[in-house]
Design a protein around this motif. Structure first.
Motif, PDB file in Angstrom:
ATOM      1  N   ARG A  29       0.771  -1.258  -0.112  1.00 20.32           N
ATOM      2  CA  ARG A  29       0.141  -0.057   0.152  1.00 20.32           C
ATOM      3  C   ARG A  29       0.810   1.196  -0.005  1.00 20.32           C
ATOM      4  O   ARG A  29       0.331   2.319   0.200  1.00 20.32           O
ATOM      5  CB  ARG A  29      -1.040  -0.101   1.231  1.00 20.32           C
ATOM      6  N   ARG A  30       2.278   1.259   0.025  1.00 27.90           N
ATOM      7  CA  ARG A  30       3.206   2.364  -0.228  1.00 27.90           C
ATOM      8  C   ARG A  30       4.182   1.938  -0.814  1.00 27.90           C
ATOM      9  O   ARG A  30       4.696   0.667  -0.904  1.00 27.90           O
ATOM     10  CB  ARG A  30       3.393   3.047   1.138  1.00 27.90           C
ATOM     11  N   LEU A  33       9.280   1.376   2.905  1.00 25.32           N
ATOM     12  CA  LEU A  33       9.110   1.624   4.604  1.00 25.32           C
ATOM     13  C   LEU A  33      10.553   2.303   4.725  1.00 25.32           C
ATOM     14  O   LEU A  33      10.618   3.449   4.165  1.00 25.32           O
ATOM     15  CB  LEU A  33       8.907   0.510   5.307  1.00 25.32           C
ATOM     16  N   HIS A 107      -1.951   2.806   9.082  1.00 22.73           N
ATOM     17  CA  HIS A 107      -0.440   2.524   9.055  1.00 22.73           C
ATOM     18  C   HIS A 107      -0.359   0.853   8.751  1.00 22.73           C
ATOM     19  O   HIS A 107       0.618   0.313   9.134  1.00 22.73           O
ATOM     20  CB  HIS A 107      -0.048   2.570  10.479  1.00 22.73           C
ATOM     21  N   ASP A 108      -1.377   0.372   8.047  1.00 28.38           N
ATOM     22  CA  ASP A 108      -1.156  -0.959   7.565  1.00 28.38           C
ATOM     23  C   ASP A 108      -0.611  -1.043   6.134  1.00 28.38           C
ATOM     24  O   ASP A 108      -1.219  -0.761   5.090  1.00 28.38           O
ATOM     25  CB  ASP A 108      -2.772  -1.601   7.431  1.00 28.38           C
ATOM     26  N   HIS A 109       0.522  -1.214   5.951  1.00 31.28           N
ATOM     27  CA  HIS A 109       1.495  -0.846   4.699  1.00 31.28           C
ATOM     28  C   HIS A 109       1.422  -2.143   3.757  1.00 31.28           C
ATOM     29  O   HIS A 109       1.494  -1.790   2.827  1.00 31.28           O
ATOM     30  CB  HIS A 109       2.901  -0.572   5.161  1.00 31.28           C
ATOM     31  N   ASN A 123       1.734  -3.625  10.202  1.00 32.00           N
ATOM     32  CA  ASN A 123       1.556  -2.368  10.436  1.00 32.00           C
ATOM     33  C   ASN A 123       2.762  -1.618  11.075  1.00 32.00           C
ATOM     34  O   ASN A 123       3.452  -2.242  12.088  1.00 32.00           O
ATOM     35  CB  ASN A 123       0.328  -2.414  11.639  1.00 32.00           C
ATOM     36  N   ARG A 127       7.087   3.549  10.257  1.00 33.30           N
ATOM     37  CA  ARG A 127       7.928   3.200   9.057  1.00 33.30           C
ATOM     38  C   ARG A 127       9.539   3.046   9.179  1.00 33.30           C
ATOM     39  O   ARG A 127      10.090   3.324   8.143  1.00 33.30           O
ATOM     40  CB  ARG A 127       7.577   4.158   8.180  1.00 33.30           C
TER      41      ARG A 127
END
Length: 290
Positions: A29-30, A33, A107-109, A123, A127
């Motif tokens: 989702r990003r 980190l 924050h669920d990446h 999560n 990060r």
């Protein structure tokens, strides 16, 4: 930052939910980190079956049937959360797994929906964690793994190795034990506890400690780690187990975080002191630790 017992506790919690099961959908989702995620990570994980879950030092390693390994580092605040499938929804159909859970939170990446409907979520509010994906056969040469010393709970960490590794070292024993090239997985908490158990001051020069006292550290380190794993680790700040529960080894601390309190060594009248070494707090009793 989670140390070996916390990471091992997380690995054991993940094992029944992941090993032998296929990832039906990976949602990254990003883009990053602590470091950028590898190219195409979501596609490379989707459809892969998890063959084995290992720990190396403070890293969790997921070996996949695709010939790749997913490396997970929790960092300072990373958590792996397990959400079981909702039996009331039709979880037998792989296309319906996304209906079984609420939408991921801020924050669920990385979210892994397993084929049985279980959801595994990485999560990480700060990060500082990391994930990587690499060829399993090249694991020992990975930049994060190649520099690591032996596992403190493994056969490679014994009295002969430890004496040789510390010979001639002018650094404090506390710093030497935190050096991941000498022994991997140890961190501030458990080094302080092991040194107290052996009566060795964290200020002692590593190369100047007698062979007998160095030898005593091997079983002490193993014992404190085993006890911490049995207790689910130590819950300080952000650490949680995979089910959200707290570890409770912190209730057994003899020195860590106990500045000014009485030493727990029988017949010792000393109090716990705190000094800063290389930017980290060392807790010890300067009466019975020499």
């Amino acid at each position: 930052m989670p140390e070996l017992p916390e990471v091992e506790t997380v690995r054991r919690g993940l094992e029944p939910a992941m090993v032998g099961k296929r990832i039906a959908l990976a949602d990254v989702r990003r883009p990053n980190l602590r470091w950028p995620f590898p190219d195409g990570m979501a596609d490379r994980l989707t459809g892969a079956r998890i063959e084995r879950l290992r720990r190396r030092s403070k890293y969790i390693l997921c070996d996949l049937d695709t010939g790749e390994t997913l490396l997970i580092h929790l960092g300072m605040s990373g958590r792996m959360l397990i959400a079981p499938p909702n039996a009331e929804n039709g979880r037998d159909m792989l296309g319906q797994f996304h209906h079984l859970h609420p939408a991921p939170e801020k924050h669920d990446h990385v979210v892994l929906d397993m084929e049985d409907g279980t959801r595994i979520t990485f999560n990480d509010a700060r990060r500082f964690g990391a994930m990587d994906l690499f060829a399993t056969e090249l694991g020992e040469t990975h930049k994060l793994l190649a520099v690591l010393g032996p596992e403190p709970l493994g056969n490679g960490f014994d009295e002969a190795y430890f004496k040789a590794a510390l010979k001639g070292k002018n650094t404090p024993i506390k710093s030497a034990l935190l050096d991941q090239r000498i022994v991997s997985g140890l961190g501030n908490i458990y080094v302080c506890e092991a040194l107290w158990r052996t009566g060795i001051s964290p200020l002692c020069k590593a190369g100047g400690i007698s062979g007998k006292r160095i030898a005593s550290l091997v079983p002490a380190i193993r014992q404190v780690l085993a006890e911490a794993i049995e207790s689910g680790g130590s819950s300080l700040k952000d650490y949680r187990q995979t089910d959200g529960e707290l570890g409770y080894f912190q209730h057994s601390f003899a020195v860590y975080g106990r500045e000014g309190e009485a030493c727990k060594t029988p017949d010792c009248a000393g109090n716990i002191k705190r000094v800063v070494q290389s930017g980290r707090s060392s807790f010890f009793c300067n009466t019975c630790q020499r």
